[in-house]
Design a protein around this motif. Sequence first.
Motif, short mmCIF file in Angstrom:
data_model
loop_
_atom_site.label_atom_id
_atom_site.label_comp_id
_atom_site.label_asym_id
_atom_site.label_seq_id
_atom_site.Cartn_x
_atom_site.Cartn_y
_atom_site.Cartn_z
N LEU A 1 5.81 -3.50 10.73
CA LEU A 1 5.55 -2.28 11.49
C LEU A 1 6.09 -1.04 10.79
N ASN A 2 7.06 -1.20 9.89
CA ASN A 2 7.64 -0.03 9.21
C ASN A 2 6.60 0.85 8.53
N PRO A 3 5.63 0.27 7.79
CA PRO A 3 4.61 1.14 7.18
C PRO A 3 3.82 1.93 8.21
N ILE A 4 3.55 1.32 9.36
CA ILE A 4 2.79 2.01 10.41
C ILE A 4 3.63 3.10 11.04
N ILE A 5 4.88 2.79 11.35
CA ILE A 5 5.75 3.74 12.04
C ILE A 5 6.09 4.93 11.16
N TYR A 6 6.45 4.65 9.90
CA TYR A 6 6.99 5.69 9.04
C TYR A 6 5.98 6.29 8.07
N ALA A 7 4.83 5.65 7.89
CA ALA A 7 3.88 6.15 6.88
C ALA A 7 2.51 6.44 7.46
N PHE A 8 1.87 5.44 8.03
CA PHE A 8 0.47 5.60 8.39
C PHE A 8 0.24 6.55 9.56
N VAL A 9 1.28 6.82 10.36
CA VAL A 9 1.12 7.81 11.43
C VAL A 9 1.15 9.23 10.87
N GLY A 10 1.66 9.39 9.65
CA GLY A 10 1.70 10.71 9.03
C GLY A 10 0.37 11.06 8.41
N GLN A 11 -0.12 12.26 8.69
CA GLN A 11 -1.45 12.64 8.24
C GLN A 11 -1.50 12.84 6.73
N PHE B 1 9.63 5.28 0.13
CA PHE B 1 9.34 4.38 -0.99
C PHE B 1 10.38 3.27 -1.07
N ASN B 2 11.65 3.62 -0.95
CA ASN B 2 12.71 2.61 -1.02
C ASN B 2 12.76 1.75 0.23
N LEU B 3 12.37 2.29 1.36
CA LEU B 3 12.25 1.47 2.57
C LEU B 3 11.20 0.39 2.36
N ALA B 4 10.06 0.76 1.77
CA ALA B 4 9.01 -0.21 1.48
C ALA B 4 9.49 -1.25 0.46
N LEU B 5 10.24 -0.81 -0.56
CA LEU B 5 10.79 -1.75 -1.54
C LEU B 5 11.76 -2.73 -0.87
N SER B 6 12.56 -2.23 0.06
CA SER B 6 13.50 -3.09 0.78
C SER B 6 12.75 -4.16 1.57
N LEU C 1 0.83 -1.21 0.00
CA LEU C 1 0.00 0.00 0.00
C LEU C 1 0.86 1.26 0.00
N VAL C 2 1.96 1.23 0.74
CA VAL C 2 2.88 2.37 0.75
C VAL C 2 3.41 2.63 -0.66
N VAL C 3 3.83 1.58 -1.34
CA VAL C 3 4.35 1.73 -2.71
C VAL C 3 3.28 2.27 -3.64
N CYS C 4 2.07 1.74 -3.55
CA CYS C 4 0.98 2.18 -4.43
C CYS C 4 0.66 3.66 -4.22
N VAL C 5 0.60 4.08 -2.96
CA VAL C 5 0.27 5.48 -2.65
C VAL C 5 1.36 6.41 -3.18
N LEU C 6 2.61 6.06 -2.95
CA LEU C 6 3.70 6.94 -3.37
C LEU C 6 3.88 6.96 -4.88
N HIS D 1 17.59 -11.83 0.22
CA HIS D 1 17.15 -11.77 1.61
C HIS D 1 18.05 -10.84 2.43
N SER D 2 19.36 -11.03 2.27
CA SER D 2 20.32 -10.22 3.00
C SER D 2 20.30 -8.76 2.53
N THR D 3 20.16 -8.55 1.21
CA THR D 3 20.10 -7.19 0.67
C THR D 3 18.88 -6.45 1.19
N GLY D 4 17.72 -7.12 1.22
CA GLY D 4 16.52 -6.50 1.76
C GLY D 4 16.68 -6.15 3.23
N PHE D 5 17.34 -7.01 3.97
CA PHE D 5 17.58 -6.76 5.39
C PHE D 5 18.44 -5.52 5.60
#
Length: 350
Positions: A298-308, A81-86, A61-66, A120-124
Amino acid sequence: MSNITEDPFLSTSADYSGYYYFDENKTYSPCEQDDMRSFSEGFLVTIYTLVFILGFLGNGLVVCVLVKHRNQTNMTDMCLFNLALSDLLFLLTLPFYIHYSLVGKWTFGDFMCRFLSCSHSTGFFSSIFFMVIMTIDRYIIIMYAHKVARYRTTKACFSLILFIWILSICVSLPTFIFAKLENNGSCFYEPDSDILAYYDMFATNILGLLIPMLVMVACYSRIIPTLVKMRTAKRHRIIKLIISIMIIFFLFWSPYHICRFLNFLYSKNLLATGCTVEMRIKEWIIVSETIAYTHCCLNPIIYAFVGQKFMRRAMQLLKKWAPGPVSFTENSFRRSSVMSRSSVTSTVMM
């Protein structure tokens, strides 16, 4: 005791080549495997499946919105956007390891063993690095907003993002080179020297936990006093968010890195040997690993969905997909939102 250094990312429940201890008669005896296999299959498959579904939906959803609002993005949005891709890159490898755990052997060939291990390691690492970049960016824009505004260009952002991806691939390259498929169907990463074993521990613990945590503490410890002095109704909410980011990151990742470090000490005969110790360490790694993996949900919630700003865009997109159920939520959100005009506040809150 076996000197094989396994990567818990890859070994999961299918590779038991390291489950041996050195007995008094100097013969190698396998530790009991049935309990570990049952525990791994039930626990790993369940958690991996939940993490994949929830993480894929959130980050997708983060990728789609951005992407939809790509013409209105700034440097923070591009990093998000790149955090979500990772996280998505990391998550897309999980179905293969779920199948690996269920079947008990790797059936996708040697190249896929190497490629997915590296992915796997690159995404991490890229996920961790982009969180660090977002932290530094927030620190700079709040503490030195007027001085650095002219340097936060699109070209500079693309260069930084490209550097992060190249760095992540380079750090992960040994997993592609040394991951291998054994004749017994095991796919695992086995450093063939002490230097690589120490490098693996350095990359995982130092680059994956210690440096990111120190950067967060250093930056946010300067940001919080500055926010306290600001005359904005949202400052307490922002401070709580910042503290939550640090606490959640530490709680979710530190147990896994500690267990990895204990496993490293055990492989070097620096801890008491025996099946009981070894099996406990393996169990702790499995449990802490799955807890750490849930952080990408949790990354989408912490970094995206809390932002208005982002939430408003997400609601607009969801309304198009499901007009009935979402319209009420969006209207409620609009009535309850108090939009800030401060550029600093919007940067922190996304």
